[in-house]
Each structure stands twice: as C-alpha cells, then as structure tokens.
Design an enzyme around this catalytic site. Structure first.
Site, PDB file in Angstrom:
ATOM      1  N   LYS A   1      -4.575 -82.999  23.072  1.00 22.87           N
ATOM      2  CA  LYS A   1      -3.307 -82.025  24.082  1.00 22.87           C
ATOM      3  C   LYS A   1      -2.639 -82.632  25.401  1.00 22.87           C
ATOM      4  CE  LYS A   1      -4.465 -76.901  25.297  1.00 22.87           C
ATOM      5  NZ  LYS A   1      -5.081 -76.120  25.108  1.00 22.87           N
TER       6      LYS A   1
ATOM      7  N   CYS B   1      -1.761 -75.315  20.924  1.00 28.46           N
ATOM      8  CA  CYS B   1      -2.510 -74.305  22.391  1.00 28.46           C
ATOM      9  C   CYS B   1      -1.106 -73.981  23.254  1.00 28.46           C
ATOM     10  CB  CYS B   1      -3.563 -73.878  22.586  1.00 28.46           C
ATOM     11  SG  CYS B   1      -3.965 -71.865  22.673  1.00 28.46           S
TER      12      CYS B   1
ATOM     13  N   GLU C   1      -7.970 -73.499  17.025  1.00 26.37           N
ATOM     14  CA  GLU C   1      -8.391 -73.956  18.166  1.00 26.37           C
ATOM     15  C   GLU C   1      -9.988 -74.801  18.299  1.00 26.37           C
ATOM     16  OE1 GLU C   1      -7.001 -75.952  22.608  1.00 26.37           O
ATOM     17  OE2 GLU C   1      -6.483 -73.376  22.177  1.00 26.37           O
TER      18      GLU C   1
END
Length: 282
Positions: free
Chosen positions: A116, A153, A43
C-alpha cells in the site's frame, strides 16, 4: 479475452482469524460457482480492523507473504477453483511491516506483492503506527486474459494511483477496503464520497472499477459496506448497501471498454509536459 467475470465480496469480519478466513472462503467459492474469474475480498480480512488502536502486541500478527494464513488459504482455494484472488494481508519483511496484497493466480501461485502506497493516520485509522509506506510502486498483472491494477483502501482516493495503473496498461481497477464511520464525528458519512471518488477513476480512465468493503460494528466504528462494481462510464452495475453480506458478480466487456477508452481521447490528449507540478512536494 473480450469478457471477464469479476466479483466483490462484502461481509462482517469481527470474528477469529480462522472464522473470518472460512467466511471469506465460502463467499469465494460462491462467487466461483457464479462464474467469477477474479474475486476480490475486503482489506485485511483475517481479523477485525486492528488499526483502530495502537497496540504493539498486534505486530505479532504480521507474517512473511508465504507464511500468512490468509495468503496460504486463498492460494489453496484459487488452485482448487481456478480463480484469481487479490489477497490483502499484514506483511512482515524482516524488521519492516506493510499493508500488502498478494496477487494469487488461478493456479494458486503468488504472482507478486503490492504494498500500500498511501498510509492514512487519524482517529480510528492509525495505520502509520503499523505500516511503512509501500516500496513496490504501483503494480499491474496479467490475470485471466486481462491486465488488472490493484490499490488498497486509502490508495482509492488518489487519482494519481488510478492513472498510473492505467498508464501501465491496466484494464480493470480493484480496491479492497476497510472503511466506515469516523470516531471524531458521528455525523460524517463518507460512503457517498468514497464511491464517487472511485467512480471518477472509472470515468477518467474509461475502465471498470471493483471495490470490496467490510460491514458490521467493531468497537466504536461501524463499517459501511457499499461495495460495488462500476463499468467504464462509472455507472454502478451492481452494488450493496450498508448491511448486506454476499457476493457481487458481473461480466464486463473489455473490448468494448477499450474502444470507448480510445474514442474518448483521454490518453490521446494528455499533456505530461504540463504535469511536472504533480510530482513536486511543495
């Protein structure tokens, strides 16, 4: 395609933007030399993990997808090597900022962008200061003969994210990550939990999971690595510890996983009529 070869990269990323992109590019090339079709960097690999602090000057590092140096470098490399590269980057879209991923195909084209969905906020991981919650919904792409889903993540802790991508037809799940020590508790090591959560996604959805993390000290945090490739049973095929740098490359049999997925009956026996509570924020 029955077989597909995937790779996860693990490395330190505390140098300059140009040096980090070069280091990632070198590992991508190494993974391609080993036969990888889809190669996953960590990431936000263009620099140190900046969300450790709140600093408005850092918003200047966000750029539109087609202008971001990470995306441009990986698109060029993907085209040269004939590989797919899910590329994490700090995106600016007008006045808005996102923690995003560009899905880059083997011909170097951007197939789409995932933003995200789950944004953490805590000591050392102050992402809500920088990023709006993603507005793309979960994404899957047809890449190299496979259908893949990608979370970023903090998404990896949520079984709903993995199951949603599986229901959208994903056959492989990829998670680029930046995670390490917790500044508020030096004795807390989440690396085992981190792995088990994603291995659970592999088991519950009966499909391989690939996770890529950074390593090394950045400020008062140490990123703990433990990148891995797990099969459809959640078994670790390949994995790194806390300090190793390099590439993990494994060939996966998607037809075998598909047979197991059908045989286990997890999707046959689902009861969506009972799951309304999952979508209620109460």
């Amino acid at each position: 395609m029955t077989n597909i070869t995937v790779a996860a990269l693990q490395l330190e990323l505390n140098a300059s933007e140009a040096e980090n992109i070069e280091a990632v590019s070198d590992l991508v090339a190494h993974a391609a030399d080993k036969g990888a079709n889809i190669i996953l960097p960590p990431e936000l690999f263009e620099g140190p993990y900046f969300c450790r602090v709140e600093d408005e000057a850092l918003f200047a590092t966000a750029l539109p997808t087609n202008e971001h140096p990470s995306v441009r470098a990986m698109a060029k490399l993907a085209r040269q090597l004939g590989v797919a590269i899910p590329t994490s980057f700090f995106e600016r879209d007008g006045p808005h900022h996102y923690n995003s991923l560009a899905m880059i195909s083997p011909d170097g084209e951007i197939m789409g962008v995932y933003r995200k969905s789950h944004i953490p906020d805590g000591p050392g991981y102050e992402e809500k200061y920088y990023f709006r919650p993603g507005n793309t919904g979960f994404k899957v792409w047809n890449v190299c003969g496979a259908r893949i889903g990608v979370g970023i993540c903090w998404d990896q802790w949520y079984p709903e994210c993995a199951r949603a991508m599986a229901l959208m037809g994903a056959e492989l799940l990829f998670y680029p990550t930046a995670i390490g020590s917790e500044p508020y508790d030096a004795n807390l090591d989440t690396s085992r939990m981190w792995r088990r959560a994603m291995q659970g996604h592999a088991v519950s959805n009966c499909m391989p999971v690939i996770a890529s993390n950074r390593i090394g000290a950045e400020g008062d945090q140490t990123f703990y690595g433990h990148s891995f490739i797990a099969n459809e049973w959640g078994d670790l095929i390949l994995d790194y510890g806390a300090g190793e740098a390099g590439v993990l490359v494994a060939t996966l049999d998607l037809d075998q996983a598909r047979r197991h997925r059908a045989g286990m009956g997890f999707f046959r026996d689902r009861r969506p009529d009972l799951y309304r509570r999952l979508a209620e924020d109460l």
